[in-house]
Design an enzyme around this catalytic site. Structure first.
Site, PDB file in Angstrom:
ATOM      1  N   CYS A   2       4.807   0.431  -0.484  1.00 35.07           N
ATOM      2  CA  CYS A   2       6.148   0.918  -0.222  1.00 35.07           C
ATOM      3  C   CYS A   2       6.480   0.740   1.254  1.00 35.07           C
ATOM      4  O   CYS A   2       5.638   0.906   2.124  1.00 35.07           O
ATOM      5  CB  CYS A   2       6.345   2.387  -0.590  1.00 35.07           C
ATOM      6  SG  CYS A   2       6.029   2.731  -2.305  1.00 35.07           S
ATOM      7  N   ARG A  27       5.544  -4.998   1.232  1.00 35.43           N
ATOM      8  CA  ARG A  27       4.794  -3.783   0.929  1.00 35.43           C
ATOM      9  C   ARG A  27       5.045  -3.276  -0.490  1.00 35.43           C
ATOM     10  O   ARG A  27       4.429  -2.303  -0.943  1.00 35.43           O
ATOM     11  CB  ARG A  27       5.179  -2.673   1.910  1.00 35.43           C
ATOM     12  CG  ARG A  27       4.949  -3.037   3.357  1.00 35.43           C
ATOM     13  CD  ARG A  27       5.393  -1.915   4.255  1.00 35.43           C
ATOM     14  NE  ARG A  27       4.574  -0.738   4.056  1.00 35.43           N
ATOM     15  CZ  ARG A  27       3.412  -0.519   4.630  1.00 35.43           C
ATOM     16  NH1 ARG A  27       2.908  -1.411   5.449  1.00 35.43           N
ATOM     17  NH2 ARG A  27       2.735   0.579   4.393  1.00 35.43           N
ATOM     18  N   TRP A  75       6.657   0.133  -4.395  1.00 38.63           N
ATOM     19  CA  TRP A  75       5.570  -0.388  -5.221  1.00 38.63           C
ATOM     20  C   TRP A  75       5.154   0.789  -6.089  1.00 38.63           C
ATOM     21  O   TRP A  75       4.580   1.760  -5.599  1.00 38.63           O
ATOM     22  CB  TRP A  75       4.414  -0.869  -4.343  1.00 38.63           C
ATOM     23  CG  TRP A  75       3.329  -1.553  -5.121  1.00 38.63           C
ATOM     24  CD1 TRP A  75       3.282  -2.852  -5.495  1.00 38.63           C
ATOM     25  CD2 TRP A  75       2.110  -0.962  -5.600  1.00 38.63           C
ATOM     26  NE1 TRP A  75       2.131  -3.113  -6.188  1.00 38.63           N
ATOM     27  CE2 TRP A  75       1.384  -1.973  -6.265  1.00 38.63           C
ATOM     28  CE3 TRP A  75       1.561   0.317  -5.533  1.00 38.63           C
ATOM     29  CZ2 TRP A  75       0.145  -1.747  -6.853  1.00 38.63           C
ATOM     30  CZ3 TRP A  75       0.318   0.547  -6.122  1.00 38.63           C
ATOM     31  CH2 TRP A  75      -0.368  -0.485  -6.770  1.00 38.63           C
ATOM     32  N   ASN A  99       6.191   7.036   1.382  1.00 39.76           N
ATOM     33  CA  ASN A  99       5.151   6.030   1.132  1.00 39.76           C
ATOM     34  C   ASN A  99       3.838   6.790   1.027  1.00 39.76           C
ATOM     35  O   ASN A  99       3.471   7.508   1.955  1.00 39.76           O
ATOM     36  CB  ASN A  99       5.131   5.036   2.300  1.00 39.76           C
ATOM     37  CG  ASN A  99       3.906   4.128   2.294  1.00 39.76           C
ATOM     38  OD1 ASN A  99       3.522   3.629   3.325  1.00 39.76           O
ATOM     39  ND2 ASN A  99       3.295   3.903   1.155  1.00 39.76           N
ATOM     40  N   GLY A 100       3.140   6.643  -0.099  1.00 35.69           N
ATOM     41  CA  GLY A 100       1.869   7.347  -0.274  1.00 35.69           C
ATOM     42  C   GLY A 100       1.779   7.927  -1.668  1.00 35.69           C
ATOM     43  O   GLY A 100       2.554   7.546  -2.555  1.00 35.69           O
ATOM     44  N   GLU A 482     -13.360 -15.843  -3.826  1.00 35.80           N
ATOM     45  CA  GLU A 482     -12.051 -15.780  -3.155  1.00 35.80           C
ATOM     46  C   GLU A 482     -11.089 -16.827  -3.723  1.00 35.80           C
ATOM     47  O   GLU A 482      -9.903 -16.553  -3.929  1.00 35.80           O
ATOM     48  CB  GLU A 482     -12.251 -15.951  -1.639  1.00 35.80           C
ATOM     49  CG  GLU A 482     -10.986 -16.047  -0.823  1.00 35.80           C
ATOM     50  CD  GLU A 482     -10.018 -14.878  -0.995  1.00 35.80           C
ATOM     51  OE1 GLU A 482     -10.379 -13.855  -1.587  1.00 35.80           O
ATOM     52  OE2 GLU A 482      -8.873 -15.023  -0.552  1.00 35.80           O
ATOM     53  N   LYS A 486      -7.516 -15.926  -5.322  1.00 35.47           N
ATOM     54  CA  LYS A 486      -6.275 -16.511  -4.786  1.00 35.47           C
ATOM     55  C   LYS A 486      -5.463 -17.122  -5.911  1.00 35.47           C
ATOM     56  O   LYS A 486      -4.266 -16.936  -6.003  1.00 35.47           O
ATOM     57  CB  LYS A 486      -6.663 -17.563  -3.744  1.00 35.47           C
ATOM     58  CG  LYS A 486      -5.778 -17.741  -2.600  1.00 35.47           C
ATOM     59  CD  LYS A 486      -5.901 -16.715  -1.490  1.00 35.47           C
ATOM     60  CE  LYS A 486      -5.871 -15.308  -1.902  1.00 35.47           C
ATOM     61  NZ  LYS A 486      -6.242 -14.327  -0.939  1.00 35.47           N
ATOM     62  N   GLU A 489      -4.040 -14.351  -8.482  1.00 34.47           N
ATOM     63  CA  GLU A 489      -3.020 -13.415  -8.021  1.00 34.47           C
ATOM     64  C   GLU A 489      -1.648 -14.052  -7.859  1.00 34.47           C
ATOM     65  O   GLU A 489      -0.643 -13.384  -8.022  1.00 34.47           O
ATOM     66  CB  GLU A 489      -3.444 -12.685  -6.736  1.00 34.47           C
ATOM     67  CG  GLU A 489      -3.523 -13.541  -5.491  1.00 34.47           C
ATOM     68  CD  GLU A 489      -3.856 -12.716  -4.245  1.00 34.47           C
ATOM     69  OE1 GLU A 489      -4.648 -13.179  -3.428  1.00 34.47           O
ATOM     70  OE2 GLU A 489      -3.308 -11.620  -4.096  1.00 34.47           O
ATOM     71  N   HIS A 505     -25.543 -18.029 -18.943  1.00 38.05           N
ATOM     72  CA  HIS A 505     -26.059 -16.784 -19.514  1.00 38.05           C
ATOM     73  C   HIS A 505     -24.979 -16.025 -20.275  1.00 38.05           C
ATOM     74  O   HIS A 505     -25.074 -14.806 -20.425  1.00 38.05           O
ATOM     75  CB  HIS A 505     -26.676 -15.921 -18.405  1.00 38.05           C
ATOM     76  CG  HIS A 505     -27.877 -16.572 -17.789  1.00 38.05           C
ATOM     77  ND1 HIS A 505     -29.087 -16.672 -18.439  1.00 38.05           N
ATOM     78  CD2 HIS A 505     -28.036 -17.219 -16.610  1.00 38.05           C
ATOM     79  CE1 HIS A 505     -29.948 -17.334 -17.684  1.00 38.05           C
ATOM     80  NE2 HIS A 505     -29.333 -17.685 -16.560  1.00 38.05           N
ATOM     81  N   LYS A 605       1.390  -6.022  -0.108  1.00 41.03           N
ATOM     82  CA  LYS A 605       0.537  -6.532   0.963  1.00 41.03           C
ATOM     83  C   LYS A 605      -0.434  -5.487   1.478  1.00 41.03           C
ATOM     84  O   LYS A 605      -1.591  -5.753   1.728  1.00 41.03           O
ATOM     85  CB  LYS A 605       1.426  -7.018   2.112  1.00 41.03           C
ATOM     86  CG  LYS A 605       0.665  -7.614   3.291  1.00 41.03           C
ATOM     87  CD  LYS A 605       0.090  -8.944   2.922  1.00 41.03           C
ATOM     88  CE  LYS A 605      -0.731  -9.555   4.033  1.00 41.03           C
ATOM     89  NZ  LYS A 605      -1.597 -10.621   3.499  1.00 41.03           N
TER      90      LYS A 605
HETATM   91  C1  F6R Z   1      -5.491 -10.724  -1.727  1.00 38.77           C
HETATM   92  C2  F6R Z   1      -5.388  -9.691  -0.724  1.00 38.77           C
HETATM   93  C3  F6R Z   1      -6.015  -8.379  -0.996  1.00 38.77           C
HETATM   94  C4  F6R Z   1      -6.443  -7.704   0.318  1.00 38.77           C
HETATM   95  C5  F6R Z   1      -6.931  -6.282   0.050  1.00 38.77           C
HETATM   96  C6  F6R Z   1      -7.423  -5.610   1.313  1.00 38.77           C
HETATM   97  O1  F6R Z   1      -4.918 -11.914  -1.292  1.00 38.77           O
HETATM   98  O2  F6R Z   1      -4.774  -9.875   0.299  1.00 38.77           O
HETATM   99  O3  F6R Z   1      -7.071  -8.483  -1.888  1.00 38.77           O
HETATM  100  O4  F6R Z   1      -7.453  -8.458   0.909  1.00 38.77           O
HETATM  101  O5  F6R Z   1      -5.895  -5.536  -0.499  1.00 38.77           O
HETATM  102  O6  F6R Z   1      -6.430  -5.566   2.280  1.00 38.77           O
HETATM  103  P1  F6R Z   1      -6.771  -5.365   3.797  1.00 38.77           P
HETATM  104  O7  F6R Z   1      -7.510  -6.562   4.279  1.00 38.77           O
HETATM  105  O8  F6R Z   1      -5.451  -5.198   4.468  1.00 38.77           O
HETATM  106  O9  F6R Z   1      -7.627  -4.136   3.894  1.00 38.77           O
END
Ligand code: F6R
Length: 610
Positions: A2, A27, A75, A99-100, A482, A486, A489, A505, A605
């Site tokens: 948010c 956010r 969010w 936010n929270g 990773e 990527k 998502e 397995h 984010k």
């Molecule tokens: C995926 C992504 C998330 C963040 C995770 C941690 O692309 O960005 O998986 O890596 O939410 O976020 P931070 O690094 O801000 O603690």
């Protein structure tokens, strides 16, 4: 999660609020809303969906001349995205954005229902707004009412509040969720993050927990719970608004991948002196690292995947045992922590709730903590005993790319520094690797980026798949985790990453005709084994895309249907190139499918809730 914005001053507030929400959309973006004050009356407009829908509902001239207001981009946590669940939430006396997560919202709701309150939404926030309304009616003083509210709340919050009795004054307070306030020439602002205030000022205050900010339109006043005036430290942003814009790229994600060479230079260069890793600017005495017996790397998502790469590097070069932990598990499972352990927290935002809680858990056990963080002055950075900043600059796309690459580079530096302190490598070996990181990695990524069109063509061959597997061994298997995250998502293709020896397995039963399998083969010592894995999936009909160098492909006669050939480089830095290629692959798949690359569904984010 948010985004919150607020403005009070001399200018029309609605365009400022909308612009701010646009910047904060990373956010959360499932609904948005604004409350603005006009002619002494508060008006709220809310809309499910993207900001453009809200903007359409805010038609002039009704908003013209409104000079104070608060806004929110959501969010969803409590209640599905909908008009009624969108913020701001209003009562007879006030309007509030949040936010929270308020953990005891149900008890608060029950208590207030008995007092005659009726709730229109499913949100925790509406209960908090109602409780504030209740206290305000009792004490008739916004400051006292807000502090009483905060005493009753469990959970996390950043609030922006307008009272109907003082429509031109914004009240703001926070706990465990970020909030900044700023004074400009013609008004005052609150915001969840810096980019939203950058068009107006570079100076801001990061609101301390438990301090109430009162923004009058001309001045900002800060108060503690006793009602005493307190001061906050003014900070100045060191990057500019251009750095947070798309700069000609179609998407922030693509721009940010292209920023990797520069981000890597900025992260590595200042930490190499006379050929060796030197953290003395940030850690005046880092010799404690030499006596550490075990590392716990704790993080979430992509940052945790960087931790997996760090484990490979630190164990290989410094021969120090490393546990990699998911922060949300670490905080609750009572991990075994001993006095000579070091807990390393990795976070791009520095505001991730689980990572912050894991940090606090480690500190409560008396364990030393080191943060690797991108956002300067963020909560994780401030609360850790020591901090090493990555220098990725602002990362706007929800899918993390350059932040991951620089996290890996910093872990590489940490591995080399530990190796020096623990005498596990010769000076010559350390100097050679430091030099590779300093001089060769950025240039290697530049060469890798030149292949974006080839990656796009390969992406077009897998974009319609339902499932995709990533396989690799050794450090490649960490890179696969990773790469897979990527892809899934932002492209919504189901994908899994496997150490290639593990596939047989069980999971190989899912590999049937034409299922794409992306094989990473950058580690020569296990290349033959990776080839066996590729043969096994090919025998079951898989469509294999191999990511390797020309030399390795030839030497190990790798069988493949398609290739992503990495530039020739020292094998020890190839993971950086493979990472960039995998990020480009995910990007192009998503872009070719016409998806919202920078704002994938259901995500945000900065994950500031549990
Ligand atoms: C995926 C992504 C998330 C963040 C995770 C941690 O692309 O960005 O998986 O890596 O939410 O976020 P931070 O690094 O801000 O603690």
């Amino acid at each position: 999660m948010c985004g919150i914005i607020g403005y009070t001053g001399m200018r029309d507030c609605v365009p400022i609020l909308l612009e701010g929400l646009k910047t904060l959309e990373y956010r959360g973006y499932d609904s948005a809303g604004i409350t603005y004050a006009k002619d002494g009356v508060l008006h709220s407009v809310k809309a499910k969906g993207r900001l453009s829908i809200l903007a359409e509902r805010l038609t002039e001239p009704s908003v013209e001349g409104a000079t104070s207001g608060i806004g929110h981009t959501r969010w969803a946590t409590h209640g599905a995205p909908s008009d009624k669940n969108s913020h701001p939430h209003s009562t007879e006396t006030l309007s509030l954005v949040h936010n929270g997560i308020i953990e005891n919202y149900a008890q608060i709701g029950d208590r207030l229902s008995r007092e005659g309150y009726v709730f229109l939404s499913d949100t925790d926030t509406e209960r908090a707004a109602a409780l504030l309304d209740f206290y305000y009616k009792e004490v008739k003083d916004p400051k006292k009412a807000i502090f009483r509210l905060c005493r009753d709340l469990r959970g996390s919050y950043a609030f922006g509040i307008l009272f109907r009795s003082e429509p031109n004054t914004i009240y703001a307070i926070r706990r465990d969720s970020p909030l900044i306030v700023a004074n400009t020439e013609d008004g005052c602002l609150i915001s969840s993050d810096i980019p939203a205030i950058l068009p107006y000022t570079r100076h801001y205050y990061r609101l301390s927990e438990g301090v109430l900010a009162v923004l009058s339109g001309k001045e900002i006043y800060f108060f503690n719970e006793e009602g005493e005036s307190v001061s906050q430290t003014e900070e100045v942003v060191s990057w500019n608004v251009e750095e947070a814009k798309k700069g000609g790229y179609h998407h922030f994600m693509l721009k940010e991948i292209h920023e990797e060479p520069e981000a890597l230079r900025k992260t590595v260069e200042p930490r190499i002196r006379d050929g060796f890793v030197d953290f003395s600017h940030e850690l005046p005495d880092d010799t404690f690292l030499g006596s550490v017996k075990r590392l716990h790397i704790v993080a979430c998502g992509t940052a945790m995947h960087a931790g997996l790469v760090g484990k490979s590097l630190i164990e290989r070069y410094a021969r120090l045992p490393v546990n990699v932990e998911i922060a949300s598990e670490f905080r609750y499972r009572d991990p075994i922590l001993e006095k000579d352990d070091l807990v390393v927290l990795i976070s791009q935002s520095g505001e991730t709730a689980d990572t912050l809680a894991a940090l606090r858990h480690a500190k409560s056990k008396g364990i030393r903590t080191l943060a690797i963080v991108n956002v300067i002055g963020s909560s994780v950075a401030r609360e850790a005993d020591d901090v090493l900043y990555t220098r990725a600059g602002p990362e706007i796309a929800v899918a993390s790319t350059k932040a991951y690459s620089v996290q890996c580079s910093l872990l590489y530096l940490l591995a080399l520094r530990l190796a020096k302190l623990r005498n596990t490598m010769t000076d010559g070996q350390i100097a050679e690797l430091s030099d590779l990181l300093l001089h060769n990695v950025p240039e290697l990524i530049e060469r890798t980026l030149e292949q974006s069109e080839i990656v796009r063509r390969v992406a077009s061959t897998i974009k319609d798949a339902e499932h995709i597997f990533y396989i690799g061994r050794d450090i490649d298997s960490s890179l696969c985790t990773e790469a897979s995250l990527k892809l899934k998502e932002i492209s919504y293709i189901h994908s899994e990453a496997y150490a290639s020896g593990e596939l047989k397995h069980g999971t190989i039963s899912l590999v049937t005709d034409d299922v794409p399998v992306v094989a990473l083969a950058t580690v020569s010592k296990v290349c033959e084994k990776t080839v066996s894995g590729i043969r096994e999936v090919k025998a079951r009909g898989a469509y294999v895309v191999t990511v390797t160098t020309e030399a390795l492909a030839k030497q190990y006669e790798i069988p493949s249907d398609e290739w992503l050939i990495l530039p020739n480089a020292d094998e020890r830095i190839l993971p950086f190139s493979a990472t960039t290629v995998m990020q480009l692959l995910a990007y192009h798949v998503s872009a070719l499918k016409g998806l919202d690359v920078d704002k994938p569904r259901n995500l945000a984010k900065s994950v500031t809730v549990e």
